[in-house]
Design an enzyme around this catalytic site. Structure first.
Site, short mmCIF file in Angstrom:
data_model
loop_
_atom_site.label_atom_id
_atom_site.label_comp_id
_atom_site.label_asym_id
_atom_site.label_seq_id
_atom_site.Cartn_x
_atom_site.Cartn_y
_atom_site.Cartn_z
N SER A 18 15.71 13.15 11.39
CA SER A 18 14.50 12.26 11.16
C SER A 18 13.67 12.50 12.78
O SER A 18 13.05 13.57 12.83
CB SER A 18 14.93 10.68 10.84
N TYR A 62 4.05 12.79 7.26
CA TYR A 62 5.26 13.38 7.69
C TYR A 62 6.35 12.55 8.77
O TYR A 62 6.97 11.79 8.20
CB TYR A 62 4.70 14.50 9.17
N LYS A 120 9.81 10.53 6.69
CA LYS A 120 10.34 10.36 7.60
C LYS A 120 11.52 8.95 7.92
O LYS A 120 12.34 8.19 8.05
CB LYS A 120 10.63 10.87 9.55
#
Length: 284
Positions: free
Chosen positions: A139, A153, A157
């Site tokens: 992560s 993104y 995550k």
């Protein structure tokens, strides 16, 4: 460790390649997944020759949901016993403000960085139910704080961390641990994209950080590999449901403080209330 298999996605380069090398030399058998067939086969041959371990390559583009669905029967037919799943593969996707992002590319990030790892976790749990095991999701990158110009993104995550916390609670009675790792900024192709897109798209802070890491180096990937070995070894066998920084957390000490670790919300995502900050105006 002749019967122990570790499955690693995004294994042909960067962190995934280093993890494959690290674990093969420790005696683990590997199932390596990448969309780059040339690099994957080259790495497979090298590791098999150097270590004598079983290294199974599977070519798969995780951005293609149909390809991901076909992946699982291959894994089940080729891997006799899965002990560890490492969801490492990731893409940055579009960089810039969300209203200017290409929507198709934005969705692709969610597929690769969130949906594919979730799918693999779902598929691999039955392979681990009888013997237990460890799932590690990579992560960081905006999971714990806003990351302007990297909305896809960061969203993926953050979702992956909360999914991992939830899954950890669901599979704990099987003896399966689920954790997330925040590796810190590494000298990888992902970081190169930040510089290539330029400071106008990435933002000055992100651009400067990426430029500094690419010039002078960032997180030592071996530190990340050491953390992963800690989590899949007996020493870390009681650690689950956590988001761990490879760089900033003193995780080597955690096995000595398991009660404090496992009966609190430390190293997890949570909502910060006014009470937490000593404000007397926001909470009833």
């Amino acid at each position: 460790m002749s019967e122990k298999f570790v499955l690693i996605t995004g294994a042909s380069k960067g962190l995934g390649k280093l993890l494959a090398q690290y674990l093969a030399h420790l005696g683990y058998n590997l199932c390596l997944i990448s969309r780059n067939e040339v690099l994957l086969r080259k790495l497979t041959a090298k590791l098999s020759s150097e270590t004598g371990r079983q290294v199974i390559p599977i070519v798969c583009d995780l951005s293609d949901q149909k390809a991901v669905e076909k992946l699982i029967p291959n894994v089940k037919s080729l891997v006799p016993s899965l002990e560890t799943l490492i969801n490492n593969a990731a893409i940055h996707g579009p960089i810039g403000t969300v209203w200017e992002n290409n929507w198709k590319l934005w969705q692709e990030v969610i597929q690769v960085n969130l949906l594919a790892p979730v799918f693999l976790c779902r598929a691999c749990i039955p392979l681990m139910q009888e013997t237990g095991g460890s799932i590690i999701n990579i992560s960081g990158g905006g999971a714990t704080s806003p990351r302007p110009n990297f909305s896809a993104y960061a969203t993926a995550k953050a979702g992956l961390v909360r999914f991992s916390e939830t899954l950890a609670a669901e599979v704990n009675h099987f003896g399966i641990r689920v954790n997330c790792i925040s590796p810190g900024p590494m000298k990888t192709a992902l970081l190169s994209e930040v510089v290539e897109q330029g400071e106008n798209a990435s933002g000055q802070k992100e651009f400067d950080l990426a430029d500094e890491v690419l010039k002078n180096g960032g997180t030592d990937m071996n530190r990340v590999a050491d953390l992963i070995f800690f989590l899949i070894s007996e020493q870390g066998s009681k650690v689950t449901g956590k988001l761990i920084s490879a760089v900033w957390d003193d995780w080597k000490m955690w096995s000595q403080h398991l009660d404090e670790l496992n009966f609190s919300d430390v190293y997890t995502l949570r909502r910060i209330t006014g009470r937490d900050r000593g404000f007397d105006w926001g909470d009833k």
